[in-house]
Design a protein around this motif. Structure first.
Motif, PDB file in Angstrom:
ATOM      1  N   GLU A   1      -4.752   0.531   2.549  1.00 28.15           N
ATOM      2  CA  GLU A   1      -5.056   1.985   3.005  1.00 28.15           C
ATOM      3  C   GLU A   1      -3.665   2.615   3.734  1.00 28.15           C
ATOM      4  OE1 GLU A   1      -5.894   5.657   3.372  1.00 28.15           O
ATOM      5  OE2 GLU A   1      -6.713   4.317   1.783  1.00 28.15           O
ATOM      6  N   ASP A   2      -3.183   1.732   4.653  1.00 35.03           N
ATOM      7  CA  ASP A   2      -2.133   2.192   5.586  1.00 35.03           C
ATOM      8  C   ASP A   2      -0.769   2.015   5.038  1.00 35.03           C
ATOM      9  OD1 ASP A   2      -2.279  -0.326   5.768  1.00 35.03           O
ATOM     10  OD2 ASP A   2      -2.049  -0.402   8.205  1.00 35.03           O
ATOM     11  N   GLY A   3      -0.728   1.416   3.862  1.00 35.91           N
ATOM     12  CA  GLY A   3       0.497   1.240   3.325  1.00 35.91           C
ATOM     13  C   GLY A   3       0.838   2.518   2.246  1.00 35.91           C
ATOM     14  N   TRP A   4       1.325   2.070   0.888  1.00 34.55           N
ATOM     15  CA  TRP A   4       1.950   3.072   0.016  1.00 34.55           C
ATOM     16  C   TRP A   4       0.736   4.358  -0.125  1.00 34.55           C
ATOM     17  CZ3 TRP A   4       5.526   5.780  -1.990  1.00 34.55           C
ATOM     18  CH2 TRP A   4       5.387   6.397  -2.891  1.00 34.55           C
ATOM     19  N   PRO A   5      -0.391   4.222  -0.240  1.00 34.02           N
ATOM     20  CA  PRO A   5      -1.366   5.160  -0.413  1.00 34.02           C
ATOM     21  C   PRO A   5      -1.415   6.491   0.398  1.00 34.02           C
ATOM     22  CG  PRO A   5      -2.560   3.172  -1.076  1.00 34.02           C
ATOM     23  CD  PRO A   5      -1.205   2.866  -0.203  1.00 34.02           C
ATOM     24  N   LYS A   6      -1.177   5.688   1.824  1.00 36.75           N
ATOM     25  CA  LYS A   6      -1.037   6.861   3.062  1.00 36.75           C
ATOM     26  C   LYS A   6       0.374   7.426   3.126  1.00 36.75           C
ATOM     27  CE  LYS A   6      -2.148   7.262   7.811  1.00 36.75           C
ATOM     28  NZ  LYS A   6      -2.444   6.679   9.191  1.00 36.75           N
ATOM     29  N   VAL A   7       1.249   6.510   2.873  1.00 36.93           N
ATOM     30  CA  VAL A   7       2.755   7.082   2.857  1.00 36.93           C
ATOM     31  C   VAL A   7       2.835   8.270   1.759  1.00 36.93           C
ATOM     32  CG1 VAL A   7       5.212   6.419   2.455  1.00 36.93           C
ATOM     33  CG2 VAL A   7       3.854   4.997   3.666  1.00 36.93           C
ATOM     34  N   ARG A   8       2.164   7.853   0.664  1.00 38.10           N
ATOM     35  CA  ARG A   8       2.348   8.753  -0.429  1.00 38.10           C
ATOM     36  C   ARG A   8       1.743  10.099  -0.245  1.00 38.10           C
ATOM     37  NH1 ARG A   8       1.400   6.533  -6.338  1.00 38.10           N
ATOM     38  NH2 ARG A   8       1.542   8.414  -7.507  1.00 38.10           N
ATOM     39  N   ARG A   9       0.488  10.016   0.426  1.00 37.15           N
ATOM     40  CA  ARG A   9      -0.033  11.323   0.514  1.00 37.15           C
ATOM     41  C   ARG A   9       0.590  12.130   1.648  1.00 37.15           C
ATOM     42  NH1 ARG A   9      -4.542   8.584   1.738  1.00 37.15           N
ATOM     43  NH2 ARG A   9      -4.580   8.952   3.942  1.00 37.15           N
ATOM     44  N   VAL A  10       0.783  11.424   2.840  1.00 33.98           N
ATOM     45  CA  VAL A  10       1.449  12.140   3.986  1.00 33.98           C
ATOM     46  C   VAL A  10       2.714  12.729   3.888  1.00 33.98           C
ATOM     47  CG1 VAL A  10       2.159  11.853   6.351  1.00 33.98           C
ATOM     48  CG2 VAL A  10      -0.033  10.632   5.676  1.00 33.98           C
ATOM     49  N   TYR A  11       3.716  11.894   2.931  1.00 32.26           N
ATOM     50  CA  TYR A  11       5.028  12.495   2.587  1.00 32.26           C
ATOM     51  C   TYR A  11       5.020  13.092   1.436  1.00 32.26           C
ATOM     52  CZ  TYR A  11       6.572  10.190   6.843  1.00 32.26           C
ATOM     53  OH  TYR A  11       6.804   9.537   8.065  1.00 32.26           O
ATOM     54  N   GLY A  12       3.993  13.311   0.625  1.00 28.02           N
ATOM     55  CA  GLY A  12       4.200  14.000  -0.688  1.00 28.02           C
ATOM     56  C   GLY A  12       5.032  13.368  -1.711  1.00 28.02           C
ATOM     57  N   LEU A  13       4.716  12.139  -1.848  1.00 27.74           N
ATOM     58  CA  LEU A  13       5.683  11.546  -2.847  1.00 27.74           C
ATOM     59  C   LEU A  13       4.809  11.124  -4.063  1.00 27.74           C
ATOM     60  CD1 LEU A  13       7.165   8.716  -0.240  1.00 27.74           C
ATOM     61  CD2 LEU A  13       8.122  11.125  -0.629  1.00 27.74           C
ATOM     62  N   ASP A  14       4.057  11.837  -4.659  1.00 31.53           N
ATOM     63  CA  ASP A  14       3.444  11.720  -5.712  1.00 31.53           C
ATOM     64  C   ASP A  14       4.084  11.578  -6.978  1.00 31.53           C
ATOM     65  OD1 ASP A  14       0.951  11.491  -4.550  1.00 31.53           O
ATOM     66  OD2 ASP A  14       0.858  13.789  -4.436  1.00 31.53           O
ATOM     67  N   ALA A  15       5.253  12.113  -6.969  1.00 31.28           N
ATOM     68  CA  ALA A  15       6.126  12.149  -8.006  1.00 31.28           C
ATOM     69  C   ALA A  15       6.977  10.761  -8.239  1.00 31.28           C
ATOM     70  CB  ALA A  15       7.208  13.392  -8.043  1.00 31.28           C
ATOM     71  N   LEU A  16       6.992  10.040  -6.875  1.00 27.07           N
ATOM     72  CA  LEU A  16       7.882   8.802  -7.338  1.00 27.07           C
ATOM     73  C   LEU A  16       7.127   7.755  -7.937  1.00 27.07           C
ATOM     74  CD1 LEU A  16       9.295  10.552  -5.007  1.00 27.07           C
ATOM     75  CD2 LEU A  16      10.595   8.436  -4.568  1.00 27.07           C
ATOM     76  N   ALA A  17       7.531   6.698  -8.762  1.00 26.70           N
ATOM     77  CA  ALA A  17       7.171   5.703  -9.448  1.00 26.70           C
ATOM     78  C   ALA A  17       7.184   4.458  -8.312  1.00 26.70           C
ATOM     79  CB  ALA A  17       7.364   5.315 -10.562  1.00 26.70           C
ATOM     80  N   ALA A  18       6.149   3.641  -7.845  1.00 28.12           N
ATOM     81  CA  ALA A  18       6.187   2.534  -7.343  1.00 28.12           C
ATOM     82  C   ALA A  18       5.443   1.262  -7.938  1.00 28.12           C
ATOM     83  CB  ALA A  18       5.446   2.826  -6.097  1.00 28.12           C
ATOM     84  N   ARG A  19       6.115   0.285  -7.921  1.00 26.99           N
ATOM     85  CA  ARG A  19       5.286  -1.028  -8.622  1.00 26.99           C
ATOM     86  C   ARG A  19       5.423  -2.083  -7.725  1.00 26.99           C
ATOM     87  NH1 ARG A  19       9.506  -4.300 -11.717  1.00 26.99           N
ATOM     88  NH2 ARG A  19      11.415  -3.355 -11.014  1.00 26.99           N
ATOM     89  N   GLY A  20       4.378  -2.879  -7.698  1.00 32.67           N
ATOM     90  CA  GLY A  20       4.261  -3.972  -6.684  1.00 32.67           C
ATOM     91  C   GLY A  20       5.173  -5.170  -7.218  1.00 32.67           C
ATOM     92  N   LEU A  21       5.411  -6.060  -6.346  1.00 31.92           N
ATOM     93  CA  LEU A  21       6.001  -7.123  -6.295  1.00 31.92           C
ATOM     94  C   LEU A  21       6.042  -8.135  -5.018  1.00 31.92           C
ATOM     95  CD1 LEU A  21       9.943  -6.664  -6.852  1.00 31.92           C
ATOM     96  CD2 LEU A  21       8.304  -5.022  -5.605  1.00 31.92           C
ATOM     97  N   ASP A  22       6.484  -9.323  -5.231  1.00 26.24           N
ATOM     98  CA  ASP A  22       6.539 -10.034  -3.986  1.00 26.24           C
ATOM     99  C   ASP A  22       7.418  -9.516  -2.976  1.00 26.24           C
ATOM    100  OD1 ASP A  22       5.610 -13.113  -3.183  1.00 26.24           O
ATOM    101  OD2 ASP A  22       7.685 -12.696  -2.691  1.00 26.24           O
ATOM    102  N   HIS A  23       7.151  -9.565  -1.512  1.00 25.95           N
ATOM    103  CA  HIS A  23       7.786  -9.188  -0.589  1.00 25.95           C
ATOM    104  C   HIS A  23       9.411  -9.817  -0.637  1.00 25.95           C
ATOM    105  CE1 HIS A  23       9.095  -7.378   3.122  1.00 25.95           C
ATOM    106  NE2 HIS A  23       9.275  -8.473   3.686  1.00 25.95           N
ATOM    107  N   ASP A  24       9.521 -10.974  -0.872  1.00 27.65           N
ATOM    108  CA  ASP A  24      10.891 -11.871  -0.832  1.00 27.65           C
ATOM    109  C   ASP A  24      11.513 -11.396  -2.025  1.00 27.65           C
ATOM    110  OD1 ASP A  24      10.623 -13.653   1.627  1.00 27.65           O
ATOM    111  OD2 ASP A  24       8.692 -13.927   0.567  1.00 27.65           O
ATOM    112  N   LEU A  25      10.977 -11.057  -3.203  1.00 30.79           N
ATOM    113  CA  LEU A  25      11.575 -10.680  -4.446  1.00 30.79           C
ATOM    114  C   LEU A  25      12.266  -9.176  -4.124  1.00 30.79           C
ATOM    115  CD1 LEU A  25       9.594 -12.174  -7.202  1.00 30.79           C
ATOM    116  CD2 LEU A  25      11.569 -13.101  -6.121  1.00 30.79           C
TER     117      LEU A  25
END
Lengths: 490, 241
Positions: free
Chosen positions: A159-183
């Protein structure tokens, strides 16, 4: 049948019941957590306690559940994770340690003093790209909707990750995908990703030359590192651990991470060096040789596969016979084992932790469940596929049901049944690598550590034997199939 | 010996066998014949207990066979089907001795019995150790007959026993079968779609049509005293060149 299942479960539960003595430390599957776990182990040993470390257990939820169920006694956690993720929905003031304490106490858990540094989430870009696009804060990303973002799977979900960042900073237009942190770091470095999430103590920030974007809106909460312990932990052990309070600042943590991750120093040694600096002497055991690692992981992996496969054969063949004998029951059985197969393996592993704890038992049960479908289905189709005239000939001869099954039907269905066992064995060898995520050991462990440390040779130490074992299983069962298939059926 | 009394079979709305009475006298060879779908196999399968009749009873030696009686009754019946129905994973010998082994016969007794049956059906001894897949069609049927005769049953039931064989082998085996029937004096019920075969094998012919017995008698009876115009048509189809 039920008794058999209970017996299997009882046997699987044995190992976890026998180890009550040492203090059990857990850690998450990233380097900093593993180092802090080793530091805690060192502090406990210095305080006169036996301690053992179950490394790289998985994500927060797995560790939290393992702590609450008593599978482990402590693990390193961050206040932000506690507030946002683990205690979400609990009433009361969660923002301070003092406010959280009564809630945690009710849950049988206790939070020790902050270790002295914050490891909060951040979003970062490579310095040259950030400079070119004039991106200084997370909000600036909104001006570049064509950028490709890649975030760790946990960050994508929380909840305090991408969903919140996206909402607060209005980044709805940007595509994000999930992957391993180290990768993600490698993706960033290779130019596949424009930005990713970081932990503010990651060793790579300096190494890759990453610009940490400012969080002007204060989206990311406080992520103060501390040890979470069970409330019933021996007070003397708590006292030994509390000596670590405030001893690690952010720059020290970055340095420790860099020692482990960039210099490839084993975490136990990194922890020992740190403890030595703060005046705690710990003996570091001999580092495990590659051959020793191979032997240990092979032994663990074979045990996972063999026990689960054997149990699956004992259960699935009778189930397949019952399904063939009673078509209506058969439909239910086949649907049920089919549904089990659709549960993602990681989800199944995590679901089993509250029941079976961590380590080998849940992994074996999960592998057992996955092995059922191919064997049940092949037993069923092997029996149903026997030509009617043969069945009627057997009935007409006067062979009773049990003799017919034993002398006629099972031998005729044997090639199909063995093919099912072979399929299960091969799937099993591959799936068992995931067992490392919940502390079951096996070939998944070097793979996991290798990904975490960006060490390809370590990844191959797990991946190559796993592939070889899968091929051996395939070839071995094919040979067994040839040897056991009755002569007249070849 | 065997008595069917008002036996009828239907699968859903499809009537496979009208209520039928049929009596087999001891030592009598009865050939069931009729166009495909006439119910001749269904009738045979009722006798074997492979199909449960909707009405009527099957009686062996005067006693109706109840649901629990089939196990014992089947030991007194031998059954041969087209292609033999041999178990492919067992050798010819294994097929023949399967039931005797299950009943706990001594090895010597089994060997003696197989030896005498082998002489009866004129099977070369090396064929006994082969699997069905390695045998000719004629050999398979000989072995199927040995298997059916192993326990010395009173009643022999054959469903198109020669249906899958070449015409020449078929003619030879018809003669051999008839000789075996005469030798052994067993009560036999044989299903065939071939009138010549029915006449060669059977003491009498039972002609079925649409699940009903149309006429019972010898081939001359059917030819000279047809019960219905259908009998004439059926017989003349075989007489035509």
């Amino acid at each position: 049948m039920k008794a058999l299942l209970l017996l299997v479960m009882a046997v699987l539960a044995l190992p976890s019941a026998a180890t009550a003595e040492p203090v059990r430390v857990g850690s998450k599957k990233f380097t900093e957590s593993v180092i802090l776990g080793e530091v805690a182990v060192g502090a406990l040993r210095d305080g006169g306690f036996e301690a053992e470390h179950t490394r790289e257990l998985g994500g927060s939820r797995i560790l939290w559940n393992a702590l609450r169920s008593g599978e482990i006694d402590l693990y390193p956690e961050y206040s932000g994770t506690l507030v946002q993720e683990l205690l979400d929905g609990e009433p009361g003031d969660l923002s301070t340690a003092a406010g959280r304490q009564p809630i945690l106490k009710r849950l049988g858990v206790r939070e020790l003093s902050s270790l002295g540094f914050q490891n909060t989430y951040a979003v970062g870009m490579l310095e040259p790209l950030a400079k070119k696009l004039a991106v200084r804060s997370i909000g600036d990303l909104a001006r570049h909707p064509d950028l490709r973002l890649g975030f760790s799977n946990e960050f994508m979900e929380r909840e305090d990750g991408w969903p919140k960042v996206r909402r607060v900073y209005g980044l709805d237009a940007l595509a994000a995908r999930g992957l391993d942190h180290d990768l993600a770091y490698r993706g960033l470095h290779a130019g596949n990703l424009a930005a990713t999430d970081l932990y503010s103590t990651d060793a790579e920030i300096a190494f890759y030359g990453i610009r940490v974007l400012t969080d002007d809106a204060g989206v990311f909460p406080e992520y103060s590192a501390m040890l979470l312990v069970r409330d019933d932990l021996d007070p003397r052990a708590v006292a030994a651990l509390e000596r670590l309070g405030g001893r690690i600042d952010r720059s020290r943590m970055v340095a420790l991470n860099a020692r482990a991750k960039l210099d490839r120093t084993p975490e136990a040694q990194v922890a020992a060096e740190f403890l030595g600096e703060v005046g705690v002497d710990v003996e570091t055991g001999q580092a495990e040789s590659r051959l020793g690692l191979l032997v240990r992981t092979t032994r663990d992996h074979l045990a996972l596969v063999a026990i689960s496969l054997l149990a699956a054969i004992l259960v699935a063949v009778p189930l397949g016979i019952a399904a063939a004998r009673r078509p209506r029951l058969g439909a239910v059985v086949l649907a049920a084992v089919g549904v089990v197969q659709t549960i993602p393996s990681l989800a199944l592993l995590v679901m089993l932790i509250p029941v079976l704890g961590i380590g080998a038992p849940p992994a074996i049960v999960a592998l057992f469940l996955y092995s059922l479908l191919p064997i049940v289905r092949n037993t069923h189709s092997g029996l149903v596929g026997i030509p009617t005239p043969l069945i009627e000939s057997a009935i007409a001869l006067g062979l009773p049901d049990s003799a017919r099954l034993r002398r006629i039907e099972l031998p005729l269905a044997l090639p199909a049944i063995l093919a099912g066992v072979k399929t299960s064995a091969v799937i099993n060898v591959g799936t068992a690598t995931l067992g490392a995520l919940i502390g079951a050991g096996g070939y998944g462990q070097p793979i996991l550590t290798g990904i975490r440390l960006d060490d390809v040779s370590l990844i191959l130490m797990g991946a190559v034997p796993a592939a070889v074992l899968a091929l051996l299983a395939e070839g071995g069962f094919a040979a067994l199939e040839r040897a056991l298939t009755p002569k007249g059926l070849r | 010996m065997l008595e069917l009394c008002g036996v009828s079979v239907s699968f859903g709305t499809l009537v496979a066998l009208q209520p039928t009475d049929l009596t087999l006298e001891p030592g009598q060879v009865t050939a069931l014949i009729g166009p495909s779908g006439c119910g001749k196999s269904t009738l045979l399968r009722c006798v074997m207990g492979l199909v449960t009749p909707n009405t009527g009873t099957v009686a062996l030696d005067g006693a109706p066979i109840g649901a629990a009686g089939w196990a014992a009754a089947r030991l007194r019946m031998g059954y041969v089907i087209q292609e033999g129905g041999l178990f492919p994973h067992l050798t010819a010998r294994g097929n023949v001795s399967l039931m005797a082994e299950h009943l706990g016969w001594e090895a010597d007794r089994i060997a003696d019995r197989i030896d005498s049956l082998r002489g009866l059906v004129q099977l070369p001894s090396e064929a006994l150790d082969r699997h069905p897949g390695a045998l000719s069609g004629g050999q398979r049927q000989r072995i199927a007959l040995m298997r059916a005769l192993m326990l010395d049953p009173a009643l022999l039931l054959l469903d198109e026993p020669l249906g899958a064989l070449d015409p020449m082998i078929r003619a030879d085996l018809q003669r051999e079968l008839r000789a075996i029937f005469t030798d052994l004096g067993k009560t036999v019920l044989v299903v065939t779609h071939d009138l010549t075969e029915a006449a060669r094998l059977g003491d009498r012919i039972v002609l079925l049509r649409d699940g009903d017995i149309v006429q019972t008698g010898t081939l001359p009876d059917l030819r000279e005293r047809p019960a219905t115009p259908f009998v004439t048509r059926f017989v003349s189809a075989w007489d035509a060149p």
